[in-house]
Design an enzyme around this catalytic site. Structure first.
Site, PDB file in Angstrom:
ATOM      1  N   TYR A 160       0.729  -1.132   0.024  1.00 48.67           N
ATOM      2  CA  TYR A 160       0.064   0.108   0.033  1.00 48.67           C
ATOM      3  C   TYR A 160       1.015   1.249  -0.027  1.00 48.67           C
ATOM      4  O   TYR A 160       0.376   2.447  -0.558  1.00 48.67           O
ATOM      5  CB  TYR A 160      -0.882   0.019   1.224  1.00 48.67           C
ATOM      6  CG  TYR A 160      -1.758  -1.077   1.164  1.00 48.67           C
ATOM      7  CD1 TYR A 160      -2.805  -1.421   0.512  1.00 48.67           C
ATOM      8  CD2 TYR A 160      -1.649  -2.224   2.378  1.00 48.67           C
ATOM      9  CE1 TYR A 160      -3.677  -2.431   0.440  1.00 48.67           C
ATOM     10  CE2 TYR A 160      -2.388  -3.130   2.410  1.00 48.67           C
ATOM     11  CZ  TYR A 160      -3.333  -3.637   1.429  1.00 48.67           C
ATOM     12  OH  TYR A 160      -4.239  -4.699   1.575  1.00 48.67           O
TER      13      TYR A 160
ATOM     14  N   LYS B 298     -23.135   6.596   0.553  1.00 42.60           N
ATOM     15  CA  LYS B 298     -22.103   7.499  -0.146  1.00 42.60           C
ATOM     16  C   LYS B 298     -21.207   6.515  -1.129  1.00 42.60           C
ATOM     17  O   LYS B 298     -21.029   6.684  -2.398  1.00 42.60           O
ATOM     18  CB  LYS B 298     -21.415   8.532   0.540  1.00 42.60           C
ATOM     19  CG  LYS B 298     -20.521   7.836   1.631  1.00 42.60           C
ATOM     20  CD  LYS B 298     -19.201   7.462   1.349  1.00 42.60           C
ATOM     21  CE  LYS B 298     -18.401   6.724   2.348  1.00 42.60           C
ATOM     22  NZ  LYS B 298     -17.144   6.114   1.670  1.00 42.60           N
TER      23      LYS B 298
ATOM     24  N   SER C 139     -10.839   6.563  -4.838  1.00 46.61           N
ATOM     25  CA  SER C 139     -12.436   5.841  -4.318  1.00 46.61           C
ATOM     26  C   SER C 139     -12.471   4.571  -5.095  1.00 46.61           C
ATOM     27  O   SER C 139     -12.907   4.602  -6.249  1.00 46.61           O
ATOM     28  CB  SER C 139     -13.504   6.540  -4.308  1.00 46.61           C
ATOM     29  OG  SER C 139     -14.669   6.101  -4.138  1.00 46.61           O
ATOM     30  N   ARG C 140     -12.759   3.392  -4.442  1.00 48.80           N
ATOM     31  CA  ARG C 140     -12.780   2.317  -5.330  1.00 48.80           C
ATOM     32  C   ARG C 140     -13.995   1.994  -5.867  1.00 48.80           C
ATOM     33  O   ARG C 140     -14.227   1.731  -6.856  1.00 48.80           O
ATOM     34  CB  ARG C 140     -12.784   0.925  -4.062  1.00 48.80           C
ATOM     35  CG  ARG C 140     -11.353   0.785  -3.647  1.00 48.80           C
ATOM     36  CD  ARG C 140     -11.294  -0.266  -2.508  1.00 48.80           C
ATOM     37  NE  ARG C 140     -12.085   0.326  -1.344  1.00 48.80           N
ATOM     38  CZ  ARG C 140     -11.773  -0.267  -0.116  1.00 48.80           C
ATOM     39  NH1 ARG C 140     -10.967  -1.228   0.066  1.00 48.80           N
ATOM     40  NH2 ARG C 140     -12.592   0.263   0.827  1.00 48.80           N
ATOM     41  N   ASN C 141     -15.361   2.949  -5.326  1.00 52.25           N
ATOM     42  CA  ASN C 141     -16.420   2.673  -5.740  1.00 52.25           C
ATOM     43  C   ASN C 141     -16.736   3.874  -6.958  1.00 52.25           C
ATOM     44  O   ASN C 141     -17.253   3.281  -7.951  1.00 52.25           O
ATOM     45  CB  ASN C 141     -17.524   2.981  -4.647  1.00 52.25           C
ATOM     46  CG  ASN C 141     -17.557   1.951  -3.620  1.00 52.25           C
ATOM     47  OD1 ASN C 141     -18.490   0.967  -3.873  1.00 52.25           O
ATOM     48  ND2 ASN C 141     -16.925   2.232  -2.493  1.00 52.25           N
TER      49      ASN C 141
END
Length: 329
Positions: free
Chosen positions: A48, A192, A255-257
């Site tokens: 990471y 969200k 943001s993964r989404n």
């Protein structure tokens, strides 16, 4: 100085442990990946954070949960992936001898019962803890690890406990503000993620700032309606876990989404799912919130249209047009 155990050696668990180490607390870390554990013993988590090191070596890093219990932590931070939270707690809770404070950092809803996570966690830890606090707000782990100024909320029905947990983390670059609206904060954290998928589709298909701003405003209104339905407070929308986290999650490629939504616009839902290796919390949450919206006639055209794209094979190309047609007061 407090004794704090961090369960989870992923990006967020490592970033939070690094703040606690910087604040001179005694920190133990537990993970299931021996490779990650060995790296953290060397102050690294290259998966990471590449070559950037933790500020200090944790007092204990282990794959053995019993070692964590022998550390006698005053606080246990639950930073494992959300789908493993309940099973992880159940694996050690009967062996926990001293009561401690639990800190949850998961966002979303428990897919087993559609509850916010604090409800599910409290049912298991109720006789073994001094309380539960959720840490939630606009905070990418990579930026926290780089000491970028970050502000979040600590949330608990016990406001003094939320403040006490915030003090553990507070320093010159990380600040916690305590609130007691557990329902509002956690429903915001779940909804969200759904809307980030929708905004990802929008951003990929439309470069117009007019279009993007309009959809972001509509998304915020729909989230507010969902929060109100669940019994959350409208003022929580203005907190860091509210408008701050909406902006963060719904507008940035970290943001993964949001990235998942952009990929849907490029290659379709099936291919986006096949090529994805990260947890997309908003995907499953969309189904839960869609049923709530339909059953209770909540005005939420963005949520309804993104559900149709994800689960009814609707073409994402016309997503914004279809939303605009359905927007009313």
């Amino acid at each position: 100085m407090a004794k704090i155990a961090v369960l989870g050696t992923g990006a967020w668990g490592t970033a939070l442990a690094n703040i606690l180490l910087e604040n001179h607390h005694q920190v133990a870390m537990w993970g299931i990946n021996p490779n990650e554990v060995n790296y953290i013993k060397k102050r690294l988590n290259p998966k990471y954070f590449t070559t950037k090191k933790l500020v200090a070596t944790p007092d204990l890093v282990t794959t053995d949960l019993l070692e964590i219990l022998r550390f006698n932590p005053q606080y246990i931070i639950l930073a494992v992936p959300s789908k493993y939270i309940i099973s992880t707690i159940k694996s050690f809770i009967d062996d926990l001898k001293t009561k401690c404070v639990f800190v949850n950092v998961a966002k979303g809803l428990n897919p087993r019962n559609n509850n916010i996570w604090s409800i599910s966690i409290k049912k298991i830890i109720k006789n073994k803890c001094k309380g539960l606090v959720t840490l939630i707000g606009p905070s990418f782990a990579t930026e926290v690890f780089k000491n970028e100024p970050t502000m979040v909320n600590t949330v608990s029905s016990n406001l003094l406990l939320a403040k006490k947990v915030g003090i553990l983390f507070n320093n010159h670059h990380f600040k916690c503000i305590e609130i007691d609206d557990e329902i509002g904060a956690e429903i915001l954290g779940a909804s969200k993620n759904v809307m980030a998928i929708a905004l990802g589709v929008t951003y990929e298909l439309h470069t117009s700032i007019n279009t993007r701003a309009a959809l972001l405003a509509q998304v915020t209104k729909e989230i507010a309606r969902i929060v109100h339905f669940y019994g959350g407070r409208q003022e929580t929308m203005m907190q860091f876990c509210g408008i701050g986290d909406i902006y963060l999650t719904c507008t940035d490629d970290h943001s993964r989404n949001f990235s998942f939504g952009k990929n849907i616009a490029k290659v379709g839902v099936t291919n986006a799912l096949v090529g994805n290796t990260k947890t997309i919390e908003g995907y499953e949450t969309t189904k839960i919130l869609y049923e709530i919206v339909k059953q209770h006639h909540i005005n939420a055209p963005v949520l309804i249209e993104i559900y149709k794209i994800l689960f009814a094979n609707k073409n994402p190309k016309f997503f914004v047009r279809n939303v605009i047609k359905k927007i009313i007061q």
